[in-house]
Design a protein around this motif. Sequence first.
Motif, PDB file in Angstrom:
ATOM      1  N   VAL A   2      -2.752  -4.537   1.936  1.00 26.04           N
ATOM      2  CA  VAL A   2      -2.844  -4.108   3.333  1.00 26.04           C
ATOM      3  C   VAL A   2      -3.138  -5.305   4.226  1.00 26.04           C
ATOM      4  CG1 VAL A   2      -3.652  -1.790   2.706  1.00 26.04           C
ATOM      5  CG2 VAL A   2      -5.315  -3.582   3.174  1.00 26.04           C
ATOM      6  N   ARG A   3      -2.879  -5.145   5.514  1.00 24.42           N
ATOM      7  CA  ARG A   3      -3.230  -6.177   6.490  1.00 24.42           C
ATOM      8  C   ARG A   3      -4.738  -6.184   6.690  1.00 24.42           C
ATOM      9  NH1 ARG A   3       0.769  -3.373  10.340  1.00 24.42           N
ATOM     10  NH2 ARG A   3      -1.158  -2.238  10.446  1.00 24.42           N
ATOM     11  N   ASP A  44      -6.321  -3.359   8.799  1.00 27.74           N
ATOM     12  CA  ASP A  44      -6.317  -1.978   8.308  1.00 27.74           C
ATOM     13  C   ASP A  44      -7.741  -1.496   8.034  1.00 27.74           C
ATOM     14  OD1 ASP A  44      -3.589  -2.013   8.467  1.00 27.74           O
ATOM     15  OD2 ASP A  44      -3.239  -1.507   6.367  1.00 27.74           O
ATOM     16  N   ALA A  82       0.838  -1.198   0.000  1.00 30.48           N
ATOM     17  CA  ALA A  82       0.000   0.000   0.000  1.00 30.48           C
ATOM     18  C   ALA A  82       0.869   1.243   0.000  1.00 30.48           C
ATOM     19  CB  ALA A  82      -0.901  -0.006   1.225  1.00 30.48           C
ATOM     20  N   ASP A 106      -3.607 -10.900   4.377  1.00 30.41           N
ATOM     21  CA  ASP A 106      -3.742  -9.553   3.851  1.00 30.41           C
ATOM     22  C   ASP A 106      -4.671  -9.568   2.643  1.00 30.41           C
ATOM     23  OD1 ASP A 106      -2.055 -10.623   1.831  1.00 30.41           O
ATOM     24  OD2 ASP A 106      -0.282  -9.866   2.850  1.00 30.41           O
ATOM     25  N   HIS A 124      -2.535   5.203   3.922  1.00 30.21           N
ATOM     26  CA  HIS A 124      -2.611   5.412   5.361  1.00 30.21           C
ATOM     27  C   HIS A 124      -2.942   6.872   5.680  1.00 30.21           C
ATOM     28  CE1 HIS A 124      -1.222   1.350   5.626  1.00 30.21           C
ATOM     29  NE2 HIS A 124      -0.190   1.656   4.872  1.00 30.21           N
TER      30      HIS A 124
END
Length: 191
Positions: free
Chosen positions: A172-173, A176, A30, A156, A35
């Motif tokens: 992303v995890r 998230d 990402a 993920d 974020h």
Amino acid sequence: MTPAKSKATLLLAAAMTSVMLAGCSGYHPAPKAFHEAVMQPYRVDAGDSLRITVFEQAGLTGTYSVDQAGYIAFPLIGGVAARGRTLQELESSIAASLRQGYLRDPDVAIEIDRYRSFFIMGEVGQAGQYSYVPGMTVQKAIAIAGGYSSRAHQRDADITRTINGEILTGRVRITDPILAGDTIYVRERLF
């Protein structure tokens, strides 16, 4: 080993290496903007439904949908560009337009009535379009979509998100957060 066999073995090894590297080239972590977007004020886009209140003006107060072009049709002032604006920016814009010969000092408040949907695809029980709720994570979105399939990669997921008019995709995890309008793709595990 004959020269022909060693050449064939070398070519096979090179082909296998290129296939393995090509498989890895789909991975994109990402970007930093992913974020940062979560920390920014909410930006209105097509599919959102807004509750607009003009105090002491019952005829103007109501629920308005943002159309595919990114506009809301508002009484007296017509189309108002909403896409990409925060709620505060939109409040100021509508109040300024209403001051242009309609109301002396309009007091406008806007809240989200219904967020635009998010989409989930891949190895989940029921891929599709679902209602977004603030604070939702990838894991919660997967749960809403019926959980993982038996072949799902569960650590993920890939998200495609529009940030500042640019479409970005990254991995992303599952812990998230997601945003309204995101498209989540749960990959199939290799083994």
